[in-house]
Design a protein around this motif. Sequence first.
Motif, short mmCIF file in Angstrom:
data_model
loop_
_atom_site.label_atom_id
_atom_site.label_comp_id
_atom_site.label_asym_id
_atom_site.label_seq_id
_atom_site.Cartn_x
_atom_site.Cartn_y
_atom_site.Cartn_z
N PHE A 18 5.37 -13.88 4.89
CA PHE A 18 4.43 -13.51 5.95
C PHE A 18 4.90 -12.23 6.65
O PHE A 18 4.10 -11.33 6.93
N ASN A 19 6.20 -12.17 6.94
CA ASN A 19 6.72 -11.02 7.66
C ASN A 19 6.53 -9.71 6.90
O ASN A 19 6.20 -8.69 7.49
N ILE A 20 6.77 -9.76 5.61
CA ILE A 20 6.60 -8.55 4.81
C ILE A 20 5.19 -8.01 4.96
O ILE A 20 4.98 -6.83 5.25
N LYS A 21 4.22 -8.91 4.80
CA LYS A 21 2.83 -8.48 4.91
C LYS A 21 2.51 -8.01 6.33
O LYS A 21 1.85 -7.00 6.53
N GLN A 22 2.95 -8.78 7.29
CA GLN A 22 2.60 -8.46 8.67
C GLN A 22 3.24 -7.16 9.12
O GLN A 22 2.66 -6.39 9.87
N LYS A 23 4.44 -6.92 8.63
CA LYS A 23 5.13 -5.67 8.97
C LYS A 23 4.33 -4.50 8.40
O LYS A 23 4.06 -3.51 9.10
N LYS A 24 3.93 -4.64 7.16
CA LYS A 24 3.14 -3.58 6.51
C LYS A 24 1.91 -3.24 7.32
O LYS A 24 1.61 -2.08 7.57
N VAL A 25 1.19 -4.27 7.74
CA VAL A 25 -0.08 -4.03 8.42
C VAL A 25 0.13 -3.48 9.83
O VAL A 25 -0.68 -2.70 10.32
N CYS A 26 1.22 -3.87 10.48
CA CYS A 26 1.49 -3.35 11.83
C CYS A 26 1.99 -1.91 11.79
O CYS A 26 1.52 -1.06 12.53
N ASP A 27 2.95 -1.67 10.91
CA ASP A 27 3.57 -0.35 10.85
C ASP A 27 2.57 0.75 10.52
O ASP A 27 2.62 1.83 11.09
N ASP A 28 1.70 0.48 9.58
CA ASP A 28 0.82 1.53 9.10
C ASP A 28 -0.49 0.93 8.59
O ASP A 28 -0.70 0.76 7.40
N PRO A 29 -1.37 0.62 9.55
CA PRO A 29 -2.62 -0.06 9.21
C PRO A 29 -3.45 0.71 8.19
O PRO A 29 -4.06 0.13 7.31
N GLU A 30 -3.42 2.04 8.30
CA GLU A 30 -4.23 2.84 7.39
C GLU A 30 -3.70 2.71 5.96
O GLU A 30 -4.46 2.54 5.01
N MET A 31 -2.39 2.76 5.85
CA MET A 31 -1.77 2.61 4.54
C MET A 31 -2.04 1.20 4.00
O MET A 31 -2.23 1.03 2.80
N PHE A 32 -2.06 0.24 4.89
CA PHE A 32 -2.33 -1.13 4.47
C PHE A 32 -3.76 -1.24 3.92
O PHE A 32 -4.00 -1.91 2.91
N ALA A 33 -4.68 -0.57 4.57
CA ALA A 33 -6.08 -0.57 4.10
C ALA A 33 -6.14 0.02 2.70
O ALA A 33 -6.85 -0.48 1.83
N THR A 34 -5.38 1.07 2.50
CA THR A 34 -5.31 1.69 1.18
C THR A 34 -4.79 0.68 0.16
O THR A 34 -5.38 0.49 -0.90
N TYR A 35 -3.70 0.04 0.50
CA TYR A 35 -3.09 -0.95 -0.39
C TYR A 35 -4.07 -2.07 -0.69
O TYR A 35 -4.20 -2.51 -1.84
N LEU A 36 -4.79 -2.50 0.33
CA LEU A 36 -5.77 -3.58 0.16
C LEU A 36 -6.87 -3.19 -0.82
O LEU A 36 -7.16 -3.90 -1.77
N ALA A 37 -7.45 -2.02 -0.59
CA ALA A 37 -8.52 -1.55 -1.46
C ALA A 37 -8.00 -1.38 -2.89
O ALA A 37 -8.67 -1.73 -3.86
N LEU A 38 -6.81 -0.87 -2.98
CA LEU A 38 -6.14 -0.68 -4.27
C LEU A 38 -6.03 -2.01 -5.00
O LEU A 38 -6.39 -2.14 -6.17
N ALA A 39 -5.53 -3.00 -4.28
CA ALA A 39 -5.28 -4.32 -4.87
C ALA A 39 -6.59 -4.98 -5.29
O ALA A 39 -6.65 -5.66 -6.31
N GLN A 40 -7.65 -4.76 -4.51
CA GLN A 40 -8.94 -5.37 -4.83
C GLN A 40 -9.43 -4.91 -6.20
O GLN A 40 -10.10 -5.65 -6.90
N GLY A 41 -9.11 -3.67 -6.55
CA GLY A 41 -9.52 -3.16 -7.85
C GLY A 41 -8.62 -3.63 -8.97
O GLY A 41 -9.09 -3.90 -10.07
N ALA A 42 -7.32 -3.77 -8.69
CA ALA A 42 -6.34 -4.07 -9.74
C ALA A 42 -6.19 -5.57 -9.94
O ALA A 42 -5.12 -6.14 -9.72
N ARG A 43 -7.26 -6.20 -10.38
CA ARG A 43 -7.30 -7.66 -10.51
C ARG A 43 -6.12 -8.21 -11.30
O ARG A 43 -5.43 -9.13 -10.88
N GLU A 44 -5.91 -7.66 -12.47
CA GLU A 44 -4.88 -8.21 -13.35
C GLU A 44 -3.50 -8.11 -12.73
O GLU A 44 -2.72 -9.06 -12.78
N VAL A 45 -3.22 -6.94 -12.17
CA VAL A 45 -1.92 -6.73 -11.54
C VAL A 45 -1.69 -7.75 -10.43
O VAL A 45 -0.61 -8.35 -10.33
N VAL A 46 -2.71 -7.95 -9.61
CA VAL A 46 -2.59 -8.88 -8.49
C VAL A 46 -2.43 -10.31 -9.00
O VAL A 46 -1.65 -11.09 -8.45
#
Lengths: 197, 197
Positions: free
Chosen positions: A92-120
């Motif tokens: 939980f902390n890893i994720k929460q840290k990511k989203v707090c530290d850099d919300p914009e980057m987290f949004a990028t990561y989220l959108a990225l992950a949504q496309g990369a089904r297999e990887v996720v």
Amino acid sequence: MNEAVVLTPERILEATEDVLRRFGLTKATVVDVARALDVSHGSVYRHFPSKASLRDAVAKRWLDRANEPLCKLAAGSGPAPERLEKWLRTAFNIKQKKVCDDPEMFATYLALAQGAREVVEAYKDKQVDLIAKILSDGVAQGEFEIDDVKTTARAVFDATVRYHHPAHAEEWAKPECPSRIDALIALLLRGVRVCKH
Amino acid sequence: MNEAVVLTPERILEATEDVLRRFGLTKATVVDVARALDVSHGSVYRHFPSKASLRDAVAKRWLDRANEPLCKLAAGSGPAPERLEKWLRTAFNIKQKKVCDDPEMFATYLALAQGAREVVEAYKDKQVDLIAKILSDGVAQGEFEIDDVKTTARAVFDATVRYHHPAHAEEWAKPECPSRIDALIALLLRGVRVCKH
DNA sequence: TGTCTGACAGATATTGAAATCTGTCAGCGG
DNA sequence: CCGCTGACAGATTTCAATATCTGTCAGACA
């Protein structure tokens, strides 16, 4: 050949992350990546067959990096209940840290992950395996009582989805969140522990 | 005054649902609703101060309708463990039925709910109260052993988020889904039951 | 010989002008 | 008097022309 100017997948990934950080996912183009590397965009296609595959490779890198501490925890020794709790809290902390530290980057990561089904999918399976490792350690220690370790690991993963799935990220900042996490972990631990009279 | 031609909030809501069903959320306009009722769009604003409030009212109607069978289950009597299991399965089935029967309508409902934060928050609180009711019945029956019923109800709700939150809807159709639900419910029941040696 | 370039076709995104929608309100009609 | 209308201003959406991007490939260059 100068080592520094050889175009490798690794260098491309590095540059891609930079570009993503600077422009964001929607604005970042293969041309931008090529420019950052001072090559033509055609060269990038020599190493990655498509923009999608490049994007997936970046996603995989991120997820693997984020996963590292959790692998260590699962591989460690010690009482399984404490280890499971620690593992979940760390996840939980890893994720929460990511989203707090850099919300914009987290949004990028989220959108990225949504496309990369297999990887996720692969990443999630790995997570479940890590939980299963701790659970089976716990069974061996006589701390846990579990019919089917793999299935139960899945159930623990599913039950904690709210605190590691990015879709729920906006809830993580709420003040009541920590106590709800405590309650959830307590419930799950009670669900796997042996009955102590 | 003819009863049929009086413009009431109820009639407007009915017409709005029709329009949403026909045009979808993105295309539906207040003008469309007014046209369906054969009045000017200004009249609609006499009953709902904004398009957002109209949208929220529709969301509330839907959620309340969906919630009805769950209220009955929670209010009923009988052994709490079976009742909790039944309640959870019913909650999942309601959502899954909605998404299978009419995915497009479900997308509309999802987008609608995303905007109507307050309405959804109230709905979730109600759900938690229903779970709490069953849990406290179980404690009274000597079936459950729970420190803090309200908090545990929250935890049960959080733990099952994957199977009732629309964000995870696309996973519900997968073949392994039912067995994962079984495992999750079993884990949660073990977490609240009294220790039977 | 093998890597990289740059021009190209088709797909996708941007842009700004025109059309439509939201929300208001003065006044009509029952 | 009271609910409804329809015209209006500003916000939002559409649409089509324009620009940019993705992915390919023949050929340059080392």
